[in-house]
Design a protein around this motif. Structure first.
Motif, PDB file in Angstrom:
ATOM      1  N   ARG A  37       0.799  -1.230   0.000  1.00 37.16           N
ATOM      2  CA  ARG A  37       0.000   0.000   0.000  1.00 37.16           C
ATOM      3  C   ARG A  37       0.829   1.277   0.000  1.00 37.16           C
ATOM      4  O   ARG A  37       0.301   2.367   0.216  1.00 37.16           O
ATOM      5  N   ASN A  38       2.124   1.162  -0.220  1.00 41.63           N
ATOM      6  CA  ASN A  38       2.940   2.367  -0.284  1.00 41.63           C
ATOM      7  C   ASN A  38       3.005   2.862  -1.733  1.00 41.63           C
ATOM      8  O   ASN A  38       3.381   2.088  -2.618  1.00 41.63           O
ATOM      9  N   PRO A  39       2.630   4.116  -1.982  1.00 41.51           N
ATOM     10  CA  PRO A  39       2.733   4.636  -3.345  1.00 41.51           C
ATOM     11  C   PRO A  39       4.178   5.010  -3.666  1.00 41.51           C
ATOM     12  O   PRO A  39       4.535   6.189  -3.716  1.00 41.51           O
ATOM     13  N   GLY A  40       5.000   3.972  -3.848  1.00 42.64           N
ATOM     14  CA  GLY A  40       6.414   4.202  -4.120  1.00 42.64           C
ATOM     15  C   GLY A  40       6.947   3.168  -5.095  1.00 42.64           C
ATOM     16  O   GLY A  40       6.238   2.241  -5.515  1.00 42.64           O
ATOM     17  N   PHE A  41       8.227   3.341  -5.419  1.00 43.44           N
ATOM     18  CA  PHE A  41       8.880   2.504  -6.427  1.00 43.44           C
ATOM     19  C   PHE A  41       8.745   1.004  -6.142  1.00 43.44           C
ATOM     20  O   PHE A  41       8.367   0.227  -7.006  1.00 43.44           O
ATOM     21  N   TRP A  42       9.050   0.612  -4.892  1.00 48.42           N
ATOM     22  CA  TRP A  42       9.153  -0.825  -4.624  1.00 48.42           C
ATOM     23  C   TRP A  42       7.800  -1.518  -4.791  1.00 48.42           C
ATOM     24  O   TRP A  42       7.712  -2.599  -5.379  1.00 48.42           O
ATOM     25  N   ASN A  43       6.753  -0.898  -4.287  1.00 49.43           N
ATOM     26  CA  ASN A  43       5.415  -1.497  -4.395  1.00 49.43           C
ATOM     27  C   ASN A  43       4.994  -1.621  -5.856  1.00 49.43           C
ATOM     28  O   ASN A  43       4.482  -2.660  -6.286  1.00 49.43           O
ATOM     29  N   VAL A  44       5.254  -0.573  -6.641  1.00 43.58           N
ATOM     30  CA  VAL A  44       4.885  -0.619  -8.066  1.00 43.58           C
ATOM     31  C   VAL A  44       5.708  -1.700  -8.777  1.00 43.58           C
ATOM     32  O   VAL A  44       5.198  -2.442  -9.622  1.00 43.58           O
ATOM     33  N   GLY A  59      11.000   9.535 -11.244  1.00 41.26           N
ATOM     34  CA  GLY A  59      10.153  10.692 -10.898  1.00 41.26           C
ATOM     35  C   GLY A  59      10.284  11.075  -9.438  1.00 41.26           C
ATOM     36  O   GLY A  59      10.453  12.258  -9.099  1.00 41.26           O
ATOM     37  N   ASP A  60      10.239  10.079  -8.545  1.00 42.89           N
ATOM     38  CA  ASP A  60      10.327  10.388  -7.108  1.00 42.89           C
ATOM     39  C   ASP A  60      11.707  10.940  -6.736  1.00 42.89           C
ATOM     40  O   ASP A  60      11.833  11.823  -5.893  1.00 42.89           O
ATOM     41  N   LEU A  61      12.742  10.399  -7.395  1.00 40.66           N
ATOM     42  CA  LEU A  61      14.107  10.900  -7.153  1.00 40.66           C
ATOM     43  C   LEU A  61      14.234  12.345  -7.679  1.00 40.66           C
ATOM     44  O   LEU A  61      14.711  13.240  -6.972  1.00 40.66           O
ATOM     45  N   GLY A 103       5.753  16.794   1.016  1.00 40.32           N
ATOM     46  CA  GLY A 103       4.795  16.715  -0.097  1.00 40.32           C
ATOM     47  C   GLY A 103       4.612  15.270  -0.557  1.00 40.32           C
ATOM     48  O   GLY A 103       3.490  14.836  -0.839  1.00 40.32           O
ATOM     49  N   HIS A 104       5.723  14.523  -0.637  1.00 37.50           N
ATOM     50  CA  HIS A 104       5.608  13.114  -1.047  1.00 37.50           C
ATOM     51  C   HIS A 104       4.814  12.313   0.000  1.00 37.50           C
ATOM     52  O   HIS A 104       4.028  11.427  -0.350  1.00 37.50           O
ATOM     53  N   ALA A 105       5.026  12.639   1.278  1.00 34.32           N
ATOM     54  CA  ALA A 105       4.350  11.891   2.351  1.00 34.32           C
ATOM     55  C   ALA A 105       2.875  12.275   2.486  1.00 34.32           C
ATOM     56  O   ALA A 105       2.021  11.420   2.718  1.00 34.32           O
ATOM     57  N   GLY A 114       0.339   9.707   0.957  1.00 35.57           N
ATOM     58  CA  GLY A 114       1.538   9.515   0.157  1.00 35.57           C
ATOM     59  C   GLY A 114       2.444   8.439   0.696  1.00 35.57           C
ATOM     60  O   GLY A 114       2.020   7.554   1.439  1.00 35.57           O
ATOM     61  N   GLY A 115       3.735   8.523   0.325  1.00 37.38           N
ATOM     62  CA  GLY A 115       4.687   7.459   0.628  1.00 37.38           C
ATOM     63  C   GLY A 115       5.645   7.813   1.747  1.00 37.38           C
ATOM     64  O   GLY A 115       5.350   8.646   2.603  1.00 37.38           O
ATOM     65  N   ARG A 116       6.808   7.158   1.705  1.00 36.08           N
ATOM     66  CA  ARG A 116       7.759   7.268   2.826  1.00 36.08           C
ATOM     67  C   ARG A 116       8.897   8.245   2.548  1.00 36.08           C
ATOM     68  O   ARG A 116       9.705   8.490   3.422  1.00 36.08           O
ATOM     69  N   SER A 117       8.977   8.708   1.311  1.00 32.34           N
ATOM     70  CA  SER A 117       9.896   9.810   0.952  1.00 32.34           C
ATOM     71  C   SER A 117      11.367   9.411   0.861  1.00 32.34           C
ATOM     72  O   SER A 117      12.235  10.290   0.901  1.00 32.34           O
ATOM     73  N   ILE A 118      11.648   8.125   0.711  1.00 35.69           N
ATOM     74  CA  ILE A 118      13.047   7.705   0.637  1.00 35.69           C
ATOM     75  C   ILE A 118      13.718   8.259  -0.635  1.00 35.69           C
ATOM     76  O   ILE A 118      14.792   8.864  -0.581  1.00 35.69           O
ATOM     77  N   LEU A 119      13.065   8.041  -1.771  1.00 34.57           N
ATOM     78  CA  LEU A 119      13.697   8.462  -3.027  1.00 34.57           C
ATOM     79  C   LEU A 119      13.711   9.976  -3.161  1.00 34.57           C
ATOM     80  O   LEU A 119      14.662  10.551  -3.710  1.00 34.57           O
ATOM     81  N   THR A 120      12.677  10.627  -2.651  1.00 33.43           N
ATOM     82  CA  THR A 120      12.652  12.094  -2.706  1.00 33.43           C
ATOM     83  C   THR A 120      13.783  12.658  -1.839  1.00 33.43           C
ATOM     84  O   THR A 120      14.450  13.627  -2.211  1.00 33.43           O
TER      85      THR A 120
END
Ligand SMILES: O=P(O)(O)OC[C@H](O)CO
Length: 211
Positions: A37-44, A59-61, A103-105, A114-120
């Protein structure tokens, strides 16, 4: 507007672009309702595979990098040796990256979910300390190849960034980077609590109202 206000506003709006949600929508689903359920790279990546996930990674980076660059320019583009951020640019750059992570979170463009903001964070760190980011990338490649696991590579690389930063910047700024990373920790904590709540609700449904 003051440089910090410009940095925070632009950073937050850039960070709010919900890349994983937009990519998921193209494939007919919402990553916040599937997988971890995380809207981030790994889940996708786990749900749709590498081809769909690469734009999420980029995009997130890049939204973290773009936010950091806005902060850098707003602060007068002051850099030291090897382009590490310096002087009057330090505060706007950190503010912009923090805002992009927020913003990402909690994205204004995606219902605050949103997600956990690692890549951002990682993308913004590239502006804060480019040489440490470069070493982190080398670690990412090396550890991923050595362990045969990209997940391990990213973990080791991201958590090494503040240590690598110490080679180029003063401890006070490394502590500020630690502050940015606390937001990631907070998001992991929130995700764990949400997971436990979902688990309890599922068990109640299985047992039924009498259970
Ligand atoms: O922190 P996010 O939301 O960018 O997602 C984390 C990634 O999936 C880590 O690989």
């Amino acid at each position: 507007m003051t440089p910090v206000l410009v940095a925070v506003t632009a950073g937050y709006l850039l960070g709010s672009v919900p890349v994983a949600v937009l990519v998921g929508r193209l494939h007919g689903f919402d990553p916040r309702a599937a997988g971890d359920r995380n809207p981030g790279f790994w889940n996708v990546m786990e749900l749709l595979g590498w081809r769909a996930a690469v734009p999420v990674f980029a995009g997130d980076l890049l939204k973290g990098t773009a936010a950091g660059l806005v902060g850098l320019v707003a602060g007068g583009t002051e850099t030291g040796p090897l382009w590490v951020v310096d002087g009057a640019s330090v505060l706007p750059v950190y503010a912009a990256v923090a805002a992009a992570m927020a913003g990402h979170a909690w994205p204004v463009f995606a219902g605050w979910r949103g997600g956990r903001s690692i890549l951002t964070f990682a993308g913004g760190f590239a502006v804060i300390c480019p040489p440490a980011f470069g070493l982190g990338l080398a670690l990412l490649v090396g550890v991923s190849l050595a362990r045969g696991s990209f997940a391990w590579g990213t973990r080791v690389a991201v958590f090494s960034l503040p240590v690598l930063q110490l080679l180029f910047m003063p401890p006070a700024l490394v502590a500020a980077t630690g502050g940015l990373m606390c937001l990631i920790g907070l998001r992991f904590g929130q995700a764990a609590l949400a997971g436990r709540r979902r688990g309890r609700a599922r068990r109640r449904r299985v047992r039924g109202p009498a259970g």
